[in-house]
Write a protein that holds these residues in place. Sequence first.
Motif, mmCIF file in Angstrom:
data_model
loop_
_atom_site.group_PDB
_atom_site.id
_atom_site.type_symbol
_atom_site.label_atom_id
_atom_site.label_comp_id
_atom_site.label_asym_id
_atom_site.label_seq_id
_atom_site.Cartn_x
_atom_site.Cartn_y
_atom_site.Cartn_z
ATOM 1 N N LEU A 380 70.605 55.602 10.679
ATOM 2 C CA LEU A 380 70.531 54.554 11.696
ATOM 3 C C LEU A 380 71.152 55.010 13.007
ATOM 4 O O LEU A 380 70.628 54.745 14.093
ATOM 5 N N ASP A 381 72.266 55.708 12.920
ATOM 6 C CA ASP A 381 72.988 56.127 14.116
ATOM 7 C C ASP A 381 72.371 57.367 14.764
ATOM 8 O O ASP A 381 72.787 57.754 15.856
ATOM 9 N N TRP A 382 71.414 57.990 14.100
ATOM 10 C CA TRP A 382 70.709 59.123 14.707
ATOM 11 C C TRP A 382 70.013 58.681 15.995
ATOM 12 O O TRP A 382 69.928 59.436 16.958
ATOM 13 N N PHE A 383 69.530 57.443 15.999
ATOM 14 C CA PHE A 383 68.858 56.892 17.184
ATOM 15 C C PHE A 383 69.896 56.177 18.040
ATOM 16 O O PHE A 383 69.924 54.951 18.147
ATOM 17 N N SER A 384 70.783 56.964 18.649
ATOM 18 C CA SER A 384 71.884 56.381 19.420
ATOM 19 C C SER A 384 72.544 57.476 20.240
ATOM 20 O O SER A 384 72.243 58.665 20.069
ATOM 21 N N PRO A 385 73.485 57.123 21.107
ATOM 22 C CA PRO A 385 74.219 58.159 21.854
ATOM 23 C C PRO A 385 75.087 59.044 20.974
ATOM 24 O O PRO A 385 75.592 60.057 21.433
ATOM 25 N N MET A 530 55.187 46.290 13.334
ATOM 26 C CA MET A 530 56.378 46.128 12.485
ATOM 27 C C MET A 530 57.653 45.993 13.304
ATOM 28 O O MET A 530 58.708 45.663 12.763
ATOM 29 N N GLY A 531 57.581 46.289 14.606
ATOM 30 C CA GLY A 531 58.789 46.287 15.426
ATOM 31 C C GLY A 531 59.647 47.514 15.203
ATOM 32 O O GLY A 531 60.862 47.477 15.424
ATOM 33 N N GLU A 532 59.029 48.590 14.770
ATOM 34 C CA GLU A 532 59.751 49.829 14.470
ATOM 35 C C GLU A 532 59.982 50.626 15.752
ATOM 36 O O GLU A 532 59.065 50.876 16.533
ATOM 37 N N LEU A 533 61.237 51.034 15.979
ATOM 38 C CA LEU A 533 61.551 51.902 17.114
ATOM 39 C C LEU A 533 62.703 52.813 16.715
ATOM 40 O O LEU A 533 63.810 52.351 16.457
ATOM 41 N N ASN A 534 62.421 54.092 16.648
ATOM 42 C CA ASN A 534 63.435 55.082 16.301
ATOM 43 C C ASN A 534 62.937 56.451 16.756
ATOM 44 O O ASN A 534 61.929 56.552 17.456
ATOM 45 N N GLY A 572 70.238 56.736 24.341
ATOM 46 C CA GLY A 572 71.066 57.917 24.130
ATOM 47 C C GLY A 572 70.447 58.939 23.193
ATOM 48 O O GLY A 572 71.150 59.815 22.680
ATOM 49 N N GLU A 573 69.149 58.830 22.935
ATOM 50 C CA GLU A 573 68.456 59.760 22.045
ATOM 51 C C GLU A 573 68.231 61.096 22.746
ATOM 52 O O GLU A 573 67.822 61.131 23.899
#
Length: 734
Positions: A380-385, A530-534, A572-573
């Motif tokens: 989950l945190d991979w898609f973050s700063p 699906m509202g998927e964003l990563n 932050g990706e």
Amino acid sequence: MRRTQRPSPPADDSGTPAAADDTAAHPHPGNLPAELNDFVGRESELAALARSLEESRLVTVTGVGGVGKTRLVTRAAALMEKRYCDGVWLVELSAVHDAGLLDHAVAEALGLTDHTTRPPRAAVIEHCANRSLLLVVDGFEHLVDDCAALVRELLRRAPRLRVLAAGRLPLELAGEAVHPLATMTDEDALRLFAERAAGVRPDFRLTDRDRDHARELCRRLDGIPLALELAAGRLRALSTEQVLQRLDDRFRLLTGGSRGALERHQTLRTAIGWSHELCAPPQRLLWARLSVFAGQFDLEAVEYICSGPDLPADSVLDVLSGLLAQSVVLREDSPVGTRYRMLDTVREYGAEWLAATGDTDRLRRRHRDWFLGLATWCELDWFSPRQAEVAARAESELPNLRRAMECSLESPQEAHLAQYLAGTLWFLWVGCGRLSEGRHWLEHVLEEETPYDSSRLKALWVLGYVAVLQGDPVGAIAALTECREEAEAAGDATAAAYAVHRTGCLALVTDDVERARGLLDDALGRYREMGELNSNVLMAQVELAMATGFLGDAERAVAICEEVRDICEDHGERWALSYALYVLAYAALERGDPERARRLLLESLAISHGFHDLLGTVLVLELLALVMVTEGDAAEAALLQGAADRIWPSVGLPLFGSAYYGAPRARCEELALRELGRTRYAAALGAGGELTPDAAVARALLARENAKARRLPGDREGAGRSAGDERLRLDQRA
């Protein structure tokens, strides 16, 4: 602490471009750990090992646990670094429990990253074949047969390789020189005890009275280094005389009153057992429970896994501090913060006590559950700063993540948890350059039939993704087709979307670009629904941009990647951003703006290399070479092509065998040959082939500061607007 270096390229005085010379900064390539305290004694053993390595290509130091094998071989290797121009490399195998990961461990120790479908052993053999290096193999006894087979093959295929091994038994190979390591001499044992005691108590001095007690203590402990260090640790609370008295009592109890000489393994066990008995009950309990960890661990994991009614979580830190004070647990500072570990012998002793309590299975499940949760958080945190932090954390926890998968596979009822974990770690396999190991685990966990569709389906699409990037279309289509069919039958819209996405990715790299565009459009529509964003969704957009650009619509490709870049900046990706920058650079080059392309590529390269993403790295190097030749530096372009040639075998099929991906390479070669001629081009290509991936990236990034200096106000990438010498037209087909 460890200094990890890659072998420096040989000097080149031929007048052709050569690798950047970093030998001044790193005179001795390798990964030997820095010594944290003084090495004491063993002069004769060090000299004997040096002589043996001149006469034999395989030297093995044997002895009981705690006798100092590891410290001796690493010290000997450090003293002989100058003999091996390609370095001295330590392979630590104590935390590797699966024989199938042996080759991966050796490749990792050598700094190799291989994304291909070939066995990792092939990459190791190819790397060592023509190099002069010393491989130090430590802690192999639990994998002795597999390790012996690997060492035998390496020695046969790499004539300049030498191996220095340390274990409790020899490898029993032809030509092996075996050095049984005795305990320390009386004088060396006394010196070691005194130095370690001074480390515990800075005011410690060996008075005449203490000297006699210390000599007797060293004699009772048979001069075994680990036993001496454990005894020295007791001086925080006791005098030397008190330590000796308590040790004498403990020996008498454990040996039935015999005061005769003890066998070495019994002596060591007694020393550890004595230290164990002197621990407070909570310390003994924590010691036993810590044995479920592999490699390093952190305080949060200890507090969750090891706590309970008999060891409250808020007391764990104090209890752990007590074990640290007694040298049962060691503290290590790492890129992800303070970490702890236990010596293998100490861990094994704790594991026996844990087994005696009948609590092993429960603790292993708690360990597994913690690392399942950690992997979920990391995904989950991979898609973050915090993406870089996640990468570092996952790398540091890899031994424990492996153990968690092993634990789950031991029970058919829990195999779905191994499938979930292997699939959840897609970002580690794909984003952090571990495709080969990822495939090992994904195929392994999918051998088990489970009723949990979602876990199995995720492992299937991740396996298909890994196979795509390895250049294995057969394996990829098998996994992705199975995933899509089963997902649609089970009504799993998420797994179906990912299967469609990765099938589109496969079509893209195999030049079925129209189909790729359709599949990727389909997948993105499913993701939106699906509202998927990563990061995976962003990569689908980047891949759609590539397909769109290959089909001639550069304007739309740029628009898609600009949107990706905006989303990356918002979240932050960085990893997906590196590929978006690659596509934008490709478009800039086609529009005749090589300076802007170079700036974009250098930013992309820094990101890919930081994540150890070899695919992203080599794609950028290929396109950067075309930029260089366009800007008039044909020799540097050829050199970068040579560096890419060296990397591709570790990734997969060069440029996927694709005419679209191969167009920049072909154009660069054409222009460089025209400028340099065949002889100079071949020389520059060969010089680039001498560069390690690290050296190639470092060389390419040297241009970054110059690029920043030429930044124009208001230019988002800092790109200039030079049209270059010519507007490039990259043929869409070779």
